[in-house]
Each structure stands twice: as structure tokens, then as C-alpha cells.
Motif scaffolding. Structure first.
Motif, PDB file in Angstrom:
ATOM      1  N   GLY A 109       6.728  12.973  -0.871  1.00  0.00           N
ATOM      2  CA  GLY A 109       7.323  11.700  -1.279  1.00  0.00           C
ATOM      3  C   GLY A 109       6.777  10.519  -0.512  1.00  0.00           C
ATOM      4  O   GLY A 109       7.551   9.776   0.103  1.00  0.00           O
ATOM      5  N   TYR A 110       5.489  10.365  -0.531  1.00  0.00           N
ATOM      6  CA  TYR A 110       4.853   9.274   0.223  1.00  0.00           C
ATOM      7  C   TYR A 110       3.445   9.047  -0.313  1.00  0.00           C
ATOM      8  O   TYR A 110       2.938   9.833  -1.106  1.00  0.00           O
ATOM      9  CB  TYR A 110       4.774   9.625   1.718  1.00  0.00           C
ATOM     10  CG  TYR A 110       4.261  11.018   1.983  1.00  0.00           C
ATOM     11  CD1 TYR A 110       2.908  11.311   1.855  1.00  0.00           C
ATOM     12  CD2 TYR A 110       5.131  12.052   2.331  1.00  0.00           C
ATOM     13  CE1 TYR A 110       2.433  12.593   2.070  1.00  0.00           C
ATOM     14  CE2 TYR A 110       4.674  13.344   2.548  1.00  0.00           C
ATOM     15  CZ  TYR A 110       3.312  13.605   2.412  1.00  0.00           C
ATOM     16  OH  TYR A 110       2.842  14.876   2.605  1.00  0.00           O
ATOM     17  N   ILE A 111       2.860   7.953   0.142  1.00  0.00           N
ATOM     18  CA  ILE A 111       1.439   7.708  -0.121  1.00  0.00           C
ATOM     19  C   ILE A 111       0.735   7.863   1.212  1.00  0.00           C
ATOM     20  O   ILE A 111       1.141   7.253   2.206  1.00  0.00           O
ATOM     21  CB  ILE A 111       1.255   6.301  -0.728  1.00  0.00           C
ATOM     22  CG1 ILE A 111       1.846   6.292  -2.142  1.00  0.00           C
ATOM     23  CG2 ILE A 111      -0.214   5.903  -0.747  1.00  0.00           C
ATOM     24  CD1 ILE A 111       1.926   4.939  -2.783  1.00  0.00           C
ATOM     25  N   VAL A 120       6.671  13.793   9.457  1.00  0.00           N
ATOM     26  CA  VAL A 120       7.536  14.960   9.674  1.00  0.00           C
ATOM     27  C   VAL A 120       6.906  16.168   8.978  1.00  0.00           C
ATOM     28  O   VAL A 120       6.807  17.255   9.554  1.00  0.00           O
ATOM     29  CB  VAL A 120       8.957  14.702   9.137  1.00  0.00           C
ATOM     30  CG1 VAL A 120       9.816  15.962   9.233  1.00  0.00           C
ATOM     31  CG2 VAL A 120       9.612  13.565   9.910  1.00  0.00           C
ATOM     32  N   GLY A 121       6.437  15.940   7.752  1.00  0.00           N
ATOM     33  CA  GLY A 121       5.780  17.009   7.012  1.00  0.00           C
ATOM     34  C   GLY A 121       4.548  17.516   7.729  1.00  0.00           C
ATOM     35  O   GLY A 121       4.253  18.716   7.719  1.00  0.00           O
ATOM     36  N   LEU A 129      11.156  15.310   0.021  1.00  0.00           N
ATOM     37  CA  LEU A 129      10.351  14.097   0.234  1.00  0.00           C
ATOM     38  C   LEU A 129       9.265  14.341   1.280  1.00  0.00           C
ATOM     39  O   LEU A 129       8.181  13.777   1.212  1.00  0.00           O
ATOM     40  CB  LEU A 129      11.244  12.926   0.659  1.00  0.00           C
ATOM     41  CG  LEU A 129      12.247  12.460  -0.398  1.00  0.00           C
ATOM     42  CD1 LEU A 129      13.063  11.289   0.130  1.00  0.00           C
ATOM     43  CD2 LEU A 129      11.550  12.057  -1.692  1.00  0.00           C
ATOM     44  N   GLN A 130       9.577  15.182   2.258  1.00  0.00           N
ATOM     45  CA  GLN A 130       8.595  15.439   3.323  1.00  0.00           C
ATOM     46  C   GLN A 130       7.384  16.220   2.823  1.00  0.00           C
ATOM     47  O   GLN A 130       6.358  16.262   3.485  1.00  0.00           O
ATOM     48  CB  GLN A 130       9.274  16.185   4.485  1.00  0.00           C
ATOM     49  CG  GLN A 130      10.118  15.246   5.346  1.00  0.00           C
ATOM     50  CD  GLN A 130      11.263  15.926   6.053  1.00  0.00           C
ATOM     51  OE1 GLN A 130      11.354  17.149   6.079  1.00  0.00           O
ATOM     52  NE2 GLN A 130      12.159  15.145   6.633  1.00  0.00           N
ATOM     53  N   ASN A 187       8.509  10.390   6.803  1.00  0.00           N
ATOM     54  CA  ASN A 187       8.589  11.717   6.186  1.00  0.00           C
ATOM     55  C   ASN A 187       7.231  12.401   6.156  1.00  0.00           C
ATOM     56  O   ASN A 187       7.124  13.609   6.324  1.00  0.00           O
ATOM     57  CB  ASN A 187       9.128  11.605   4.752  1.00  0.00           C
ATOM     58  CG  ASN A 187      10.648  11.537   4.734  1.00  0.00           C
ATOM     59  OD1 ASN A 187      11.315  11.978   5.668  1.00  0.00           O
ATOM     60  ND2 ASN A 187      11.195  10.978   3.673  1.00  0.00           N
ATOM     61  N   ARG A 188       6.219  11.594   5.922  1.00  0.00           N
ATOM     62  CA  ARG A 188       4.868  12.169   5.888  1.00  0.00           C
ATOM     63  C   ARG A 188       4.533  12.787   7.237  1.00  0.00           C
ATOM     64  O   ARG A 188       4.020  13.910   7.321  1.00  0.00           O
ATOM     65  CB  ARG A 188       3.872  11.067   5.525  1.00  0.00           C
ATOM     66  CG  ARG A 188       2.429  11.511   5.565  1.00  0.00           C
ATOM     67  CD  ARG A 188       1.506  10.427   5.009  1.00  0.00           C
ATOM     68  NE  ARG A 188       0.149  10.656   5.433  1.00  0.00           N
ATOM     69  CZ  ARG A 188      -0.550   9.836   6.224  1.00  0.00           C
ATOM     70  NH1 ARG A 188      -0.001   8.703   6.637  1.00  0.00           N
ATOM     71  NH2 ARG A 188      -1.775  10.124   6.572  1.00  0.00           N
ATOM     72  N   ALA A 208       0.825  -1.214   0.000  1.00  0.00           N
ATOM     73  CA  ALA A 208       0.000   0.000   0.000  1.00  0.00           C
ATOM     74  C   ALA A 208       0.855   1.259   0.000  1.00  0.00           C
ATOM     75  O   ALA A 208       0.449   2.312  -0.480  1.00  0.00           O
ATOM     76  CB  ALA A 208      -0.939  -0.007   1.205  1.00  0.00           C
ATOM     77  N   GLN A 209       2.072   1.151   0.548  1.00  0.00           N
ATOM     78  CA  GLN A 209       2.987   2.303   0.565  1.00  0.00           C
ATOM     79  C   GLN A 209       3.672   2.531  -0.775  1.00  0.00           C
ATOM     80  O   GLN A 209       4.395   3.505  -0.939  1.00  0.00           O
ATOM     81  CB  GLN A 209       4.113   2.054   1.587  1.00  0.00           C
ATOM     82  CG  GLN A 209       3.743   2.258   3.005  1.00  0.00           C
ATOM     83  CD  GLN A 209       4.842   1.745   3.916  1.00  0.00           C
ATOM     84  OE1 GLN A 209       5.743   1.018   3.499  1.00  0.00           O
ATOM     85  NE2 GLN A 209       4.761   2.114   5.176  1.00  0.00           N
ATOM     86  N   SER A 261       9.210   6.801   4.064  1.00  0.00           N
ATOM     87  CA  SER A 261       8.212   7.670   3.429  1.00  0.00           C
ATOM     88  C   SER A 261       7.068   7.941   4.398  1.00  0.00           C
ATOM     89  O   SER A 261       6.566   9.062   4.484  1.00  0.00           O
ATOM     90  CB  SER A 261       7.693   7.053   2.123  1.00  0.00           C
ATOM     91  OG  SER A 261       6.775   6.013   2.373  1.00  0.00           O
ATOM     92  N   ALA A 262       6.688   6.917   5.158  1.00  0.00           N
ATOM     93  CA  ALA A 262       5.646   7.122   6.175  1.00  0.00           C
ATOM     94  C   ALA A 262       6.149   8.084   7.242  1.00  0.00           C
ATOM     95  O   ALA A 262       5.402   8.956   7.719  1.00  0.00           O
ATOM     96  CB  ALA A 262       5.255   5.781   6.792  1.00  0.00           C
TER      97      ALA A 262
END
Lengths: 636, 255, 223
Positions: B132-134, A179-180, B128-129, A176-177, A130-131, A173-174
Motif C-alpha cells: 500500500g505505497y509507492i 515496516v514491510g 498495506l505493509q 508502512n513500506r 510523488a507518494q 504509506s512511506a
């Protein structure tokens, strides 16, 4: 120190985790933001934990000594990740994965933990797909599997030879999300150097900012360490240059028990050492053993080129000794067999290497099929050695690779220090005395995605939301201890470099606490390590200052810890008077040279409590086997 | 394997900190051709340390070409003269006796120097932050085989996902553009069905961040692809261009 | 329209406008070249072609304005990209290895473009202004061909013209395929074909334009 309580839930093995999930306390969604959690390490376990906890609503601070979360050493895992999906219809199941893992671990792992691992393995694959993790697929569009050492089913999911990279990039990536979104604060280039306890409970950490040299204090309601293993104690290992034991070792010195330190895995398929300047060893994925045949000459010191040695003068020793598993025998067995034939003088050119030969597979499947499966691995091999494995068999030799031991944790992955959780390779929990291939990725992600989000909640539910301030006397004390140590290291100004000490330690460890150990060698090792340690604190030369980017100082602190840890590994090996998994004691073997376990006396986890450098108390957690019958591990 | 040692003379960039002025320093070493390039630097450092001098700061970690930590510009080429490898995979057998070797850090405004050969590439993570993700949480996802993906598409996505984030593309580009790095991530998700829901918004926010951080623009010289240790293709940049143009023109956002 | 602003000023937006203006100029060059090649037909044909264009002057004016705009965007955008891209690497490498990873014409678009721009100014002053009887240089009644022929008899002028056309060829060779990359129109099957067409077109354009001064200088002038 209290008796170790593994907190394994009661009930049927299959229902333990399900029931436990229901029985654990929950933190109300609105209250989660009142709790701060520190996660040290951003590998598979750390990144997945930080991301998942951030998603739940906790305030997470994640720390890594790398310049980016994505650099963690999980990225180097090549082969794959196991899961009991049974997509291949070849008889896999949760119970089979559980059983294989317990058996592969030579019956020195906790049943309940391993079963939980097998249960959540399927969720991991779903999560990763899913990622957007680009796993290998078949022409019909469904996921492909391959088989791996120690298993007779195809349950390994893979992304070319870069599975670790892809899984880590997925977890990062999870992260980073989050963090964002501001739920995780990511601190890069920070190395954890101290754990802070307040009234015996983990409340924070001290980190060194690797760019400025400043010590930074961070407090939290719970501290999670996911800092990987300690195989770099051998100096030459397949671990990354900067992988180290410092975080767990400093926690150990603050009270967290170290379990089964002598269980180290020597990986059978690594590139042989080329010379003195060698800085690390390179692993070639074990998946190569699916199609490669391992052999040496039947003659000693055979100086002929491999092509000159006729078929009937070759000894395919794994196929000969273990007909049913052959080249796919578990790692410890394969490694030890390689050492045996090389010790007999039958290694490549009489040296320390054996052949891994693809000629038969290339003839059977065609070069293209082999290239598709292993192309990038073959390229890596050629880049490093300058030899083309399509024409000349690969040369391989075992190398330290993974450490099954680690900080002791209970079923909730909490150490004996309340509030301190340990995930992934840093803990001891799931692999017993030997880890099967493609299981490390599975464990790291299981801990991070599917265990810690529940168990940390259970712990926090009973904690008050007030946060310890970083000017608390315990923080101040820890900081001055730390500064003291750094000052000392910089002031010795001796004659030997940090690396020189590390190499010396590595040689002691490899020769005496490596693949085969004995009473005499271990006792010598302990003495030698002690002597080396005291010399270190008199004669090491750490150049530079504390106030800036100083890689020598970073390494100096890590080597200081290895010099204590190495002794504990030898002590643990000496105490365990049996052979099991990665721990092979020459005194305890069967007539045909197989590991001989002593289930009567050693079916326990050794958990070492730190008293002083060179002084430990041993605690034992007895392992209860309810579902599995202990048997002599046989791969014949 | 091992042959006679080779002698090389090196000119290495030394710079104490981000704000100080750097210059080249000269070193000479005799080294086994089987040693890796970074092992050669280890030897120099060991020697410096034993003479009580400050070693050369350079970064590396896995030394297997996958973590992306290492990255030096060797004789003007990121990761050195051999294509499709990282600096850590470069071996001294690729140099001849007496060869002069210039070693510089990756140079870009967006990659400030920390010390000597160590640069700060955190801009990549910032990009990426922002996308860069789903956007899925842990748990509650469909079965892994619920959505079949053609082998070709999965393979293309993997080609893009193989990026190690080393920054060689930026270092090689005459404009210090990060397009190859960003497009690799954008492409991976643009190719996979899982990436579709956020496809248009993702490319817009990642490109905006990339521009904000001071990376240059792409002028299609394709130096990035030539120097990429993983051979990431510039067709990813084309895909990103297409997606970005489409997203900008057709999305409902008027911001 | 803030979205358009964002788009136009983004790195990809700037590229896109370079590409759109570039491909427009490539198309213009084709028409320009066809007109020019009529010079080989002799004075009568060429003068008729120019006279015909005179007869649709208002339309030509509109096209010229549009063309000027396209040129200006292409040039302005190009200069802006060049400055920004220089800023992206404030400290240069001591050793430049770019010859090992890219082609020289792809790296020198700004330089070739600048020289082509200088050429353009001179070219406009010589021909466009004269044909339109602007400024001091006037042309005798409809003697366009004769004017061109006499202008190219100057070896320095013709030499520079030929040099500029070679640079134009290099500029186009990179620009042509670059447009497709920028638009995202790449494909395993068609991209190699586009690259070949681009190269052939660039060589053709450069040779065809350059053949005119060479023709007048050596063949006509030699008579």
C-alpha cells in the motif's frame, strides 16, 4: 543548567540552512545500520521521520498508542498545507511565506527556523504528490490552491476537506513500506511513559503495552518525540480524545525544557458546546472563512432567528474592524473578536456562538460551487447539529486547538537533553505566539522529511555505536518509578472519576488561562490547580487493574500530567507581561483592544526547567531579528 | 437545539479478554438528544466508574469521523442506522425514547476481540505493509506539477483515498471480506500516474496478504458500500478484480 | 503452473471461476430454453427437435461432458466459498442488520444454488435419463412430448419445478450483474444497463421455464 544555545548557523538568513547542511557531519551509509533510533508518535512528523530515517538505513523503532499508525490526530486537519510554490503567479516566494509566518507568529519565533521551514515547503508538496496524495487539481491537470487566514496569496494545497488525512496516509504509506522492508519496527498500542537518560544523554524510553499492561524497555542511540500538542489540558478542545502531553511532559520532568507553554491557539471556527456530556469540540475548517461571512446582531440578547435579522442590524465585525483581511484575519484575532461580541451579549440568542453565513457566496457563486468546495464540511455540520448550513447560517465559537509551545529545541530540533529530538507540534520552534492556518501540516512534514534526517545524522556521527542495555541501572530505576506511580494511582480508590478531575481542570484553564488572561485570574488559576492536584492524589478513583487493557488507567496518568502542565501554562502566562499572538493579557492592550506586545522586554523564548512539581526555573533565549523589522501586527 | 432527554435501554457486549467468553449486559440511561452516541457511552462509563465497576471498553479518538478508530455494530449495522457516518458522528437524536439498542463489536476472524467492544484490526496494516505505497524515498522527486493529472482522475483517486480504515466493510460483509478496504487503496494508486510502475505487483501482493489473513471472499452483496462511512464505491472492487486478473494472467512472474 | 494455482485459489480467482462458469451456464440456459419452448409448438415440432439432437449425438455428448464439468466447478467452488466465508466470521451477530444494507437474493446465493442443485438432480433423473433410455424409465419410440406432458401432470412435481425456477431467477438476477463486477467490467454508463438487462433476462428465463409445467398442468391437463 547550561545557557540555552539555539545553534543557529552564522551567515545570511537565506544561506543558513544550505551552509548548515554542508557543515553537518554525516554517517557513512554502511554505518547507519549500526544506529538505533526511537520515534515516538506516528503523526505527520513522526511517520515522515521514521520512514525517512528507515530509508536512510538506520534501525528505527516507531511507537504509537493507537491501534494503527494512521490514526494519529494529524488525520483530522482539514484545510490544507502551505507552500511557497507561487503556482498562482500572485507574488508568493520563500521570503513571503517566511515573513507571513513570522508576522503571524507575532514576532516570537526564530527567524532561522521559520526561513528553513519556508525553504523546504516546496519539497514537501513534491514529495507528497510523488507518494500519490490526491491533491485537488484544476481542469488543466495542475495543482489547485486556495487562500487561508493570515495570507494575501493563494498558497494552500488541499485535498478536499481532508488534507491532513491524505498527507498522513502518504507519510504512513512511506512508513508502512519501511515496516514491510524490515527497516522500521512498528510498535502499536504502546504509550511512552518515561524517558531514560544515561549520563544526561537520552538513551531510551519505557512504554506501557496498552493491551497487556506490561512495561517494555527500549534503548536507542537517539530518541525522537513527535507526540503532538497539549490542548487537551482544556478537556474540551478540538484535539482527539487520546491526544495528550504525557510523552513530552515525562521528558520535561527528566530535564527537557518546556518553551512558551502559554502560547495556545484558540481556533475561531468550531462548533459551540451543546451541554455537560460534551466530550470534545469539533472544528470546522478555517477555509470556510474564504466564503463565509462572520456576523452577530447589533443588539444584545437578540432572540430573533438569523433570517429575521435584517442586513442593517447585522454586525459583520471582522469586516468592520479589519477591512483588508476581513473574515480571513488571523486565528487569534478572529477568536478574540468572537469572544468580545459574545461577552457583550451579542452572540447567537445571547449565547456563546456567532454566525458564519454562506448566503452571499451561494448567491454569488451558486450552490453547486459552494458544495464542491465545502460539501463534506457542510455534511459534517448537519450531522452534528441537525441544521442545514445551505439554509441556516452556521453557528461557530472558538475552541482550543493547537499549542505553539512545546519542548524547547535548538536549530537541529534537539532539546537541551542531548540525543532527545522533538518534532512537529510537540516542539515550540516555528510558530511563535500564533500559528497560521495550513502551517501545522507544513511544519510536521518539514521536520520529519527534510530536517531530522540531516540533523540526527550530525548527532549520531559523534556517538559510539554501542547500545545501552535495557538492564542498565537507569532503565531499572525508571521502571520502578513508573510501577510505583501506577500502583499509587490504582491504590487511591477515592470518590471522583478521572474525567471529573479533568473537566474541573479544563474549566479552570478555559476561564483563566484561555483566550484572555489577567494577573488576578492567573494567580487564582495556579492556586486552584495546585489544590486540585493535591486532591487528585487523594481522591481519584482509578478502577480496574494494571495487568490488562485499562483505558481509565491510561487517562489517569495523562490527567496527572495535565495537572502539573496546567500550572506551568498559567505561570508562563503570568510571567509574560505582554500580549502577543495567542497569549492575550487584558492588562496589555491598545486603546482599541488590540494585543500590545512589549518587544523591549519580552522578545525571548521562555524555557522552563523542571525542578519539582510546582517549581520551575525560567531560562530565556533571546530572539534576534536580523531580517524582519518588528512591527505592530496589523490586519486592518 | 436541545430537547427533552430520551430514555434508552442498551444491550452491550462485554468480554474480558480475547480468550474469554462474552455476553450481553443491560444498561439504561436518560440522555440529551444532542449528545453523541459515544458521549452516551461516556456517561454510562462515568456512572460505572463512580460505582467502582469496570467501564465498557470501546475505542474512539478524533470523534469527527476521520480517524477510523471508532466502530460499533449498532442494532446489526456497523456505525449504526445513519448512512455515511462513523459511530462517533451518530447522535442520540436519531433514536426514539424507549428504543432498545444492541451494541456489538465488529465481528470477524481477522478482527479478534481485545476487550468488550475493542477489536484488533492490525490485519489492515499488514495488508498495506505489503504494497500500500509507492516505492519512493524522501527527496529526489520531480516537481509537483511535472505530471498533470486530469481533475476527474484526481477526484476518483480522492474518492478511493478517503477510506478511513475503520473496518466497517468487513463488519458489514456477510463473509467478513476486506475487499472494499483493499480495493480502495489499490484503486487510488491504480488511477494515478505515480502508481503505475508497481501497479501489477502491488495488487497481487495485497490480495495475497488479504487472503492469508482469513478475510472472506467477496460475493458482491455490496453491504460494504452501504455501510461505509465514507461511501467508498464498489467500483473500486471491480477495478481491483480487473487489475488482479490482468496482473495474474499477463505478468512475467510464474510463481 | 504454480502461478495458476495461486490465481485459481485466490479470493479473486475463485470469484472469477464462479463468474466464468456462471456466465457459461447462463448461455447454456438460453439454448436449453429455446429447445424447451418448442414444446409449445406441439408434439411434432418438439419430437423433431429432440430427434435432430439425437442425430448429432457424439457432439451432444461432448457438450454434455463440458457442461457437467462447468457445473461441477461452479458447485464445488460455490461450496468451498461458502465454507470459507462462514469461517471468516466464527461468532455471529446477535442482531442481524443485513436486510438494511443488501438484497436478500445477493445474500442467499448458496441457498438458492443448493435448491437449484437438488432440482437439477431430479430434473436430470426424470428427463435426461429417460430421454437417453438410461435406467428403468424408458420412453416409447420418440414420444418425448408425450412423456413431458404426462410428467408435468403431477402437481407436486410441477409445483417444485416452478418453485425452483423462481429461485433460479433470483440466483441469475444476482449472478448476471455479479459476473460483470467480478470481471471488473463496470462503467458508469453501461453498468446500470447491464443490471437492467440482467434482471429482465432473469425474469424472462424464470417465467419461460416455469410456463411449461404450468401449461401442461393447467391448460393441457385441464382439457
Amino acid at each position: 543548567m547550561a545557557v540555552l544555545d539555539s545553534k543557529i548557523p552564522a551567515g545570511n538568513l537565506r544561506d543558513k540552512w544550505t551552509n548548515h547542511k554542508f557543515n553537518m557531519k554525516l554517517v557513512n551509509p554502511a554505518n547507519k545500520r549500526k544506529y538505533d533510533i526511537i520515534v515516538v508518535g506516528t503523526g505527520l512528523a513522526g511517520a515522515s521521520a521514521a520512514a525517512s530515517l528507515g530509508e536512510l538505513g538506520y534501525n528505527v523503532s516507531a511507537f504509537t498508542f493507537h491501534d494503527s499508525a494512521r490514526r494519529a490526530h494529524s488525520i483530522s486537519a482539514q484545510g490544507g498545507i502551505n507552500a511557497s510554490k507561487n503556482y498562482q503567479n500572485d507574488g508568493d516566494s520563500v521570503y513571503r511565506l517566511f515573513y507571513d509566518t513570522v508576522k503571524g507568529g507575532d514576532f516570537r519565533a526564530r527567524e532561522a527556523n521559520v526561513h528553513r521551514l519556508a525553504e523546504v515547503s516546496d519539497n514537501i508538496i513534491d514529495q507528497c504528490v510523488a507518494q500519490g496524495v490526491p491533491f485537488a487539481r484544476e481542469y488543466g491537470g495542475l495543482l489547485d490552491n486556495r487562500s487561508f487566514g493570515g495570507a494575501q496569496v493563494s498558497r494552500t494545497f488541499y485535498a478536499r476537506g481532508q488534507t491532513g488525512q491524505q498527507l498522513l496516509l502518504g507519510a504512513v504509506s512511506a512508513l508502512n513500506r519501511q515496516v514491510g522492508l524490515g527497516k522500521v519496527k512498528l510498535y502499536t498500542r504502546r504509550e511512552m511513559l518515561s524517558l531514560v537518560l544515561v549520563d544526561g544523554v537520552a538513551k531510551g524510553i519505557l512504554v506501557r503495552n496498552l493491551v497487556t499492561g506490561e512495561v517494555e524497555k527500549h534503548s536507542a542511540h537517539a530518541v525522537i518525540l513527535a507526540t503532538g500538542g497539549y490542548a487537551n489540558v482544556f478537556f474540551l478542545s478540538t484535539n482527539a480524545m487520546n491526544s495528550n502531553a504525557t510523552a513530552i511532559w515525562r521528558a520535561h520532568k527528566k530535564g527537557a525544557m518546556f518553551a512558551n507553554p502559554c502560547f495556545t491557539q484558540i481556533h475561531p471556527t468550531c462548533l459551540p458546546v451543546h451541554g455537560e456530556s460534551q466530550s470534545k469540540l469539533t472544528l470546522m475548517s478555517e477555509s470556510l472563512r474564504n466564503d463565509g461571512r462572520v456576523w452577530v446582531s447589533k443588539k444584545k440578547n437578540d432572540m430573533r432567528a438569523p433570517g429575521q435579522i435584517p442586513e442593517d442590524e447585522r454586525d459583520y465585525y471582522l469586516e468592520r474592524k479589519y477591512p483588508s483581511f476581513g473574515n480571513l484575519s488571523p486565528r487569534d484575532i478572529s477568536s478574540r473578536s468572537a469572544k468580545e461580541v459574545c461577552d457583550e451579549g451579542r452572540g447567537v440568542m445571547g449565547g456563546d456562538a456567532v454566525y458564519l453565513d454562506f448566503e452571499d457566496s451561494i448567491n454569488r457563486l451558486g450552490k453547486k460551487a459552494i458544495e464542491e468546495k465545502y460539501g463534506n464540511l457542510f455534511e459534517i455540520y448537519e450531522t452534528i447539529t441537525g441544521e442545514n448550513p445551505y439554509n441556516v447560517p452556521m453557528k461557530i465559537y472558538p475552541a482550543p486547538h493547537y499549542t505553539m509551545g512545546g519542548l524547547w529545541v535548538d536549530y537541529n530540533l534537539m532539546s537541551n537533553v542531548p540525543g532527545l529530538f522533538i518534532l512537529g507540534e510537540a516542539n515550540f520552534s516555528d510558530h511563535g505566539a500564533n500559528r497560521l492556518g495550513a502551517s501545522a501540516l507544513m511544519q510536521g512534514l518539514a521536520d520529519g522529511y527534510f530536517v531530522i534526517p540531516y540533523t540526527v545524522g550530525d548527532y549520531l556521527a559523534s556517538q559510539k555505536p554501542t547500545l545501552v542495555k535495557t538492564d542498565h541501572p537507569e532503565f531499572v530505576k525508571a521502571e520502578s518509578e513508573l510501577n510505583e506511580q501506577v500502583k499509587k494511582l490504582l491504590s487511591i480508590k477515592g470518590k471522583r472519576t478521572v474525567d471529573d478531575f479533568h473537566k474541573t481542570l479544563g474549566r479552570i484553564m478555559w476561564n483563566k488561562v484561555g483566550m484572555a488572561r489577567n494577573d488576578k485570574g492567573l494567580k487564582e488559576a495556579i492556586e486552584e490547580i495546585r489544590a486540585l492536584r493535591s486532591e487528585y492524589w487523594k481522591d481519584v478513583n482509578v478502577v480496574g487493574s494494571n495487568g490488562d487493557f485499562n483505558q481509565t488507567l491510561e487517562r489517569a496518568g495523562r490527567v496527572a500530567d495535565y495537572l502539573e502542565l496546567g500550572e506551568l501554562m498559567a505561570l508562563d502566562a503570568l510571567t509574560r507581561n505582554e500580549s502577543c499572538g495567542g497569549h492575550f493579557r487584558e492588562e496589555f492592550q491598545t486603546e482599541d483592544g488590540e494585543a500590545k506586545r512589549d518587544d523591549q522586554n519580552y522578545t525571548f523564548v521562555s524555557a522552563w526547567e523542571f525542578i519539582n512539581p510546582g517549581e520551575w526555573n525560567l531560562h530565556k533565549e533571546n530572539l534576534e531579528y536580523e531580517s524582519v523589522k518588528l512591527s505592530q501586527r496589523s490586519y486592518k | 437545539m436541545s430537547g427533552k432527554n430520551i430514555n434508552v435501554s442498551l444491550k452491550i457486549w462485554r468480554q474480558d479478554g480475547p480468550k474469554t467468553v462474552g455476553s450481553f449486559a443491560e444498561y439504561k440511561i436518560s440522555i440529551s438528544p444532542d449528545a453523541s452516541f459515544l458521549e452516551m457511552l461516556d456517561e454510562i462509563n462515568n456512572d460505572l466508574e463512580s460505582k467502582n465497576q469496570i467501564p465498557i471498553a470501546f475505542e474512539s479518538d478524533c470523534r469527527e469521523g476521520i480517524c477510523g478508530t471508532c466502530g460499533l455494530v449498532i442494532n446489526g449495522q456497523p456505525h449504526g442506522p445513519i448512512p455515511k457516518i462513523a459511530t462517533c458522528q451518530l447522535h442520540m437524536r436519531n433514536f426514539k425514547d424507549g428504543d432498545p439498542i444492541w451494541i456489538e463489536p465488529f465481528r470477524a476472524k481477522a478482527f479478534p476481540i481485545i476487550k468488550d467492544l475493542v477489536v484488533d484490526r492490525s490485519g489492515f496494516d499488514e495488508i498495506l505493509q505489503t504494497g500500500g505505497y509507492i516505492s519512493i524515498n524522501t527527496g529526489g522527486v520531480p516537481d509537483a506539477n511535472a505530471i498533470p493529472i486530469s481533475k476527474d482522475i484526481a477526484s476518483l483517486a480522492m474518492d478511493a483515498a478517503a477510506c478511513i480504515g475503520c473496518g466497517a466493510c468487513v463488519a458489514a460483509c456477510k463473509n467478513a471480506s476486506a475487499m472494499l478496504f483493499v480495493s480502495a487503496k489499490v484503486s487510488q494508486y491504480a488511477l494515478l500516474p505515480q502508481g503505475q510502475p508497481e501497479r501489477s505487483q502491488r495488487v497481487q501482493s495485497m490480495v495475497a496478504k488479504m487472503d492469508e489473513l482469513g478475510f472472506g471472499s467477496c460475493t458482491n452483496t455490496y453491504a460494504c458500500e452501504a455501510e461505509c462511512p465514507k461511501g467508498i464505491s464498489v467500483t473500486n472492487i471491480a477495478r481491483m478484480n480487473r487489475d488482479y486478473i490482468k496482473a495474474s494472467v499477463t505478468s512475467n512472474s510464474v510463481e | 503452473m504454480s502461478w495458476f494455482n495461486t490465481f485459481f485459489n485466490s479470493s479473486i480467482g475463485k470469484k472469477l471461476f464462479m463468474g466464468i462458469t456462471g456466465i457459461s451456464l447462463i448461455l447454456f440456459l438460453k439454448f436449453h430454453l429455446i429447445n424447451n419452448l418448442s414444446l409449445f409448438g406441439g408434439p411434432e415440432i418438439f419430437n423433431t427437435v429432440v430427434k435432430n439432437l439425437e442425430s448429432i449425438k457424439p457432439l451432444v455428448r461432448v457438450i454434455e461432458v463440458v457442461l457437467a464439468l462447468i457445473f461441477l466447478i461452479h458447485i464445488f467452488n460455490g461450496i468451498r466459498l461458502w465454507i470459507e466465508n462462514k469461517k471468516a466470521r466464527p461468532v455471529k451477530y446477535a442482531v442481524n442488520g443485513s436486510s438494511k444494507n443488501s438484497t436478500i437474493y445477493s445474500r442467499t446465493m448458496a441457498q438458492t444454488g443448493s435448491i437449484i442443485f437438488i432440482f437439477l438432480v431430479i430434473h436430470l433423473r426424470t428427463f435426461w435419463m429417460s430421454f437417453n433410455s438410461i435406467g428403468v424409465v424408458g420412453i416409447e419410440e420418440h414420444k418425448y412430448y408425450e412423456f413431458v406432458a404426462s410428467t408435468f401432470l403431477d402437481p407436486i412435481y410441477s409445483g417444485f419445478y416452478v418453485f425452483a425456477m423462481i429461485l433460479l431467477g433470483l440466483h441469475l438476477n444476482h449472478g448476471f450483474q455479479s459476473v460483470f463486477q467480478t470481471f471488473g467490467w463496470t462503467h458508469k454508463k453501461y453498468t446500470p444497463i447491464i443490471n437492467v438487462i440482467g434482471t429482465i433476462y432473469s425474469i424472462f428465463v424464470a417465467i419461460a421455464f416455469a410456463s411449461i409445467p404450468i401449461y401442461f398442468l393447467f391448460i393441457q391437463g385441464g382439457k
